[in-house]
Scaffold this active site. Structure first.
Site, PDB file in Angstrom:
ATOM      1  N   ASP A  57      -7.255   5.625  -1.770  1.00  0.00           N
ATOM      2  CA  ASP A  57      -7.082   4.366  -0.957  1.00  0.00           C
ATOM      3  C   ASP A  57      -6.581   3.292  -1.771  1.00  0.00           C
ATOM      4  OD1 ASP A  57      -6.802   2.348   0.752  1.00  0.00           O
ATOM      5  OD2 ASP A  57      -8.575   3.175   2.044  1.00  0.00           O
ATOM      6  N   CYS A 113       0.652  -1.142  -0.013  1.00  0.00           N
ATOM      7  CA  CYS A 113      -0.022  -0.007  -0.101  1.00  0.00           C
ATOM      8  C   CYS A 113       0.982   1.267  -0.013  1.00  0.00           C
ATOM      9  CB  CYS A 113      -1.029   0.248   1.141  1.00  0.00           C
ATOM     10  SG  CYS A 113      -0.138  -0.123   2.784  1.00  0.00           S
ATOM     11  N   HIS A 165      -6.184   0.146  -1.129  1.00  0.00           N
ATOM     12  CA  HIS A 165      -6.496  -1.262  -0.410  1.00  0.00           C
ATOM     13  C   HIS A 165      -7.692  -1.893  -1.164  1.00  0.00           C
ATOM     14  CE1 HIS A 165      -4.308   0.806   2.720  1.00  0.00           C
ATOM     15  NE2 HIS A 165      -3.710  -0.335   2.867  1.00  0.00           N
TER      16      HIS A 165
END
Length: 424
Positions: A294, A89, A296
């Protein structure tokens, strides 16, 4: 109210404990999800009104390159991982902040991506620099392998400073962009060092500065000599990355106003950071909330079609962005800025100086004309080692006592107060 996106969950196949599988395809958002507030929305130096510019806000966010976990890409190093789910990430966030620099460099801050619209070749050259293959300048493969030299095994989680250091090394191969990458350590930006770096009249370092990880790293789908004509320029475009520690275990609220102002600057590239072991790419704020992309969620690796066209829709977040309270931000971050010209850099310096005069805004870093002569002072104080100490200084390094800045003293004071409180 503007609903909080829960994209901090990992994508399919995640190895991060306690987090649910989640993909963007499972969620749908409408414009009404934006907060009905009079507070301005700031996105990478652009100011918007929620009431009159909702579409412009979404278009700006969608136009940022969005890099997420991927699966089924060629094995890193030939025999390594074929997915970065659960560990990549921060690497993806590093890609996003650097991609924004390349977009500003080659396309301009006002460039916009529109679904279905044919894009110029420079756009695909930027995108190709980050595709998950061994010979892309800033691919997950190159970042992971170059990170070994920073003490990180392939598959190990990075902090903001580590990914910044790796990207700086990889940028030396990118002769097409010909960037000057400066990482300001010890919470201090030295203007003289940056001018020397950007005004250098010698050829850019290129491959000679660092041995290539792959023999074909320089080509990246572009002509072999691309960028050579730009090696001798009056000012090399600057990517300035500043690793910071804004508190001990949580962000010191005294820095919040200063952090907000960073997103208001036209030179802003955003911030990489997040929550412990969960990295985000912050691109702006509204009120007391940060706006971020993000990484993820896990998507399949992208391959060019038979015609050579690269499908690019999965590299753009086509939904309203996520947000989180500024108070929830982990104190270890890296702030980024892009100065395409010397005038841009001079303007940035003036803004930073004015920011130091803003009431209630504690400076996150110091801006000085030249490196203090006492930097080489032999008297040193060994603080707790590790990336999460001072400004991302490498583990085991010592900070010269005479080079401490006010923000470093504040951090040390906070550390001692917490420590004493535990003893009592």
């Amino acid at each position: 109210t503007w609903k909080s996106c829960c994209f901090s969950a990992c994508g399919a196949g995640s190895s991060e404990p306690g987090l649910a599988t989640l993909t963007y395809d499972t969620l749908r958002f409408e414009y009404e999800d934006f907060p009905e507030t009079k507070e301005p929305v700031w996105i990478l130096g652009r100011k918007y009104s929620v009431f009159t510019e909702k579409e412009e806000i979404l278009l700006d966010v969608t136009s940022r390159l969005w890099f997420t976990y991927r699966k089924n890409f060629p094995a890193i190093g030939g025999t390594g991982p074929t997915s970065d789910t659960g560990w990549g990430c921060m690497l993806r966030c590093g890609q996003m902040i650097f991609a924004q620099a390349l977009v500003c460099r080659h396309l301009g801050r006002d460039w916009r991506w529109i679904k279905g619209k044919r894009q110029m070749d420079d756009y695909f050259n930027v995108l190709n620099a980050f595709i998950d293959k061994k010979d892309s300048y800033y691919s997950i493969h190159q970042i992971a392998q170059m990170g070994v030299g920073e003490g990180k095994s392939i598959g190990q989680w990075y902090g903001p400073n580590t990914v910044a250091q790796v990207l700086k090394k990889l940028a030396t191969f990118d002769t097409w962009s010909s960037l000057a990458v400066h990482i300001a350590m010890d919470n201090t930006v030295v203007m003289e060092e940056i001018r020397r770096l950007c005004q250098s009249n010698v050829p850019c370092a290129g491959a000679a500065a660092c041995p290539a990880l792959e023999s074909d790293v320089l080509y990246n789908g572009c002509p072999e000599d691309v960028g050579l004509r730009e090696r001798l320029t009056p000012w090399k475009p600057l990517v300035l990355l500043i690793p910071l520690r804004l508190g001990l275990t949580e962000i010191n609220e005294a820095y919040i106003e200063t952090l907000k102002h960073c997103f208001m600057m036209p030179q802003s590239l955003g911030v990489i950071g997040g929550k412990p072991n969960s990295a985000h790419y912050f691109i702006g704020y509204v009120g007391e909330e940060l706006i971020y992309l993000d990484p993820h969620t896990t998507q399949p690796a992208v391959e060019p079609s038979e015609s050579g066209c690269l499908p690019d829709e999965s590299f753009h977040c086509q939904h309203p962005p996520c947000r989180m309270s500024i108070a929830e931000l982990d104190p270890s971050i890296a702030v980024g800025f892009f100065c395409n010209t010397e005038a841009d850099f001079n303007d940035w310096c003036q803004q930073i100086k004015k920011l130091s005069l803003v009431r209630g805004a504690l400076p996150m870093f110091e801006l000085v004309e030249r490196q203090p002569s006492h930097f080489s002072n032999p008297d040193v104080l060994n603080l707790t080692p590790g990336e999460a100490t001072q400004g991302g200084r490498a583990e085991g390094e010592l900070i010269p006592l005479g080079f401490w800045t006010s923000s470093m003293f504040l951090f040390h004071l906070e550390f001692n107060l917490v420590f004493l409180g535990q003893l009592m």
